[in-house]
Design an enzyme around this catalytic site. Structure first.
Site: not given
Length: 302
Positions: A92, A255, A188
């Site tokens: 991330s 994710h 995502d």
């Protein structure tokens, strides 16, 4: 007021699993490496570098770049300066941080060391949202402006275009000299919920349901999501021909995968390879790895 903005709210212990695991069955290639997790709370990928402490008439301390440099100095003094192999990775915002600081990491380690970078869930796309607004572009612009991030970005890129565009991987990857591996899903959920279909009173009810659960999307909405995947595939097209680069682009609605889906019997796979096996093959030059999944929902391992 959260752990993403202040160390006052950090948990006392962080479990090391996935790419950080010391269990060879979970982490076959890297289980016996020295592993360090840098906790994140600066809000700009360890890249803020303001000239003054006052912003918007408030005393704000955005010093992510200085945090990064201080941590690197400490690790180097503890023995990392003698490393034979090293890998910088994160997911991330950490995946984006990995790309921003990849060459800095390489340049501060021995010249004869094998140094590579693995970005997980960090390939953020600069596309318009479903309402036609540049939501992610505006967000990056505000972060770069607030924290003077432009000083930490590639200066060749910054000289050519608006600095916040250089924070997006589609531009930054063009200038990274160090080998990079991209782990990303083409669907995502963080990007869908924050960039492509951000929560808005202008959304119809169907989108409000779809953005939270891809299984609830109708055919027209899935066409938009498949278009988002196509944008990602197009964006990484230039990187695809990079001989030193690698990629694992699956079609799960997830994710951050290098910890949760790294290597187990239930991990996501492409061509029967886990992310751990793919990254290991690439890092140790066992074979080239350029894996791109078929469109959702074809992958039963998701």
């Amino acid at each position: 007021m959260t752990r993403l903005g202040s160390s006052n709210f950090f948990e006392h212990e962080v479990p090391f699993f996935g790419v950080l695991s010391s269990d060879p069955s979970q982490n076959p290639d890297f289980f016996n490496w020295n592993r360090v997790m840098i906790r994140y709370c600066d809000g700009a990928c360890f890249s803020g570098h303001p000239e003054a402490e006052f912003k918007n008439e408030t005393r704000l301390f955005f010093r992510g770049q200085l945090i990064w440099e201080a941590i690197m100095d400490e690790l180097l003094s503890m023995g990392m300066s003698h490393a034979k192999r090293a890998m910088l990775t994160g997911c991330s915002a950490g995946g984006l941080s990995t790309l921003i600081h990849c060459d800095y990491f390489r340049d501060h380690l021995p010249k004869d060391a094998t140094v590579k970078c693995v970005s997980d869930g960090g390939y953020i796309l600069n596309v318009l949202d479903v309402l036609g607004n540049p939501t992610m572009g505006s967000f990056f612009h505000d972060v770069v402006t607030l924290q003077s991030v432009d000083k930490s970005l590639d200066q060749n890129c910054v000289a050519k275009m608006e600095p916040s565009k250089c924070m997006f991987p589609q531009e930054s990857l063009k200038n990274i000299r160090t080998p990079v591996f991209l782990v990303n899903t083409a669907y995502d959920y963080w990007q869908i919920q924050n960039g492509l279909v951000p929560d808005s009173p202008d959304l119809d009810e169907r989108w409000k349901i779809c953005r939270l659960n891809i299984q609830e999307c109708d055919a027209a909405q899935m066409k938009v999501l498949h278009g988002f995947r196509s944008s990602l595939i197009d964006a990484i097209g230039e990187f695809h021909v990079n001989k030193e680069g690698g990629m694992f682009i699956n079609s799960c609605n997830s994710h951050c995968q290098i910890r949760e889906s790294w290597h187990s019997a239930t991990s996501t796979r492409i061509e029967n390879k886990t992310i751990a096996e793919s990254v290991g093959d690439w890092y140790f030059n066992r074979k080239p790895v350029k894996l791109i999944d078929c469109p959702y929902p074809c992958n039963a391992s998701c």
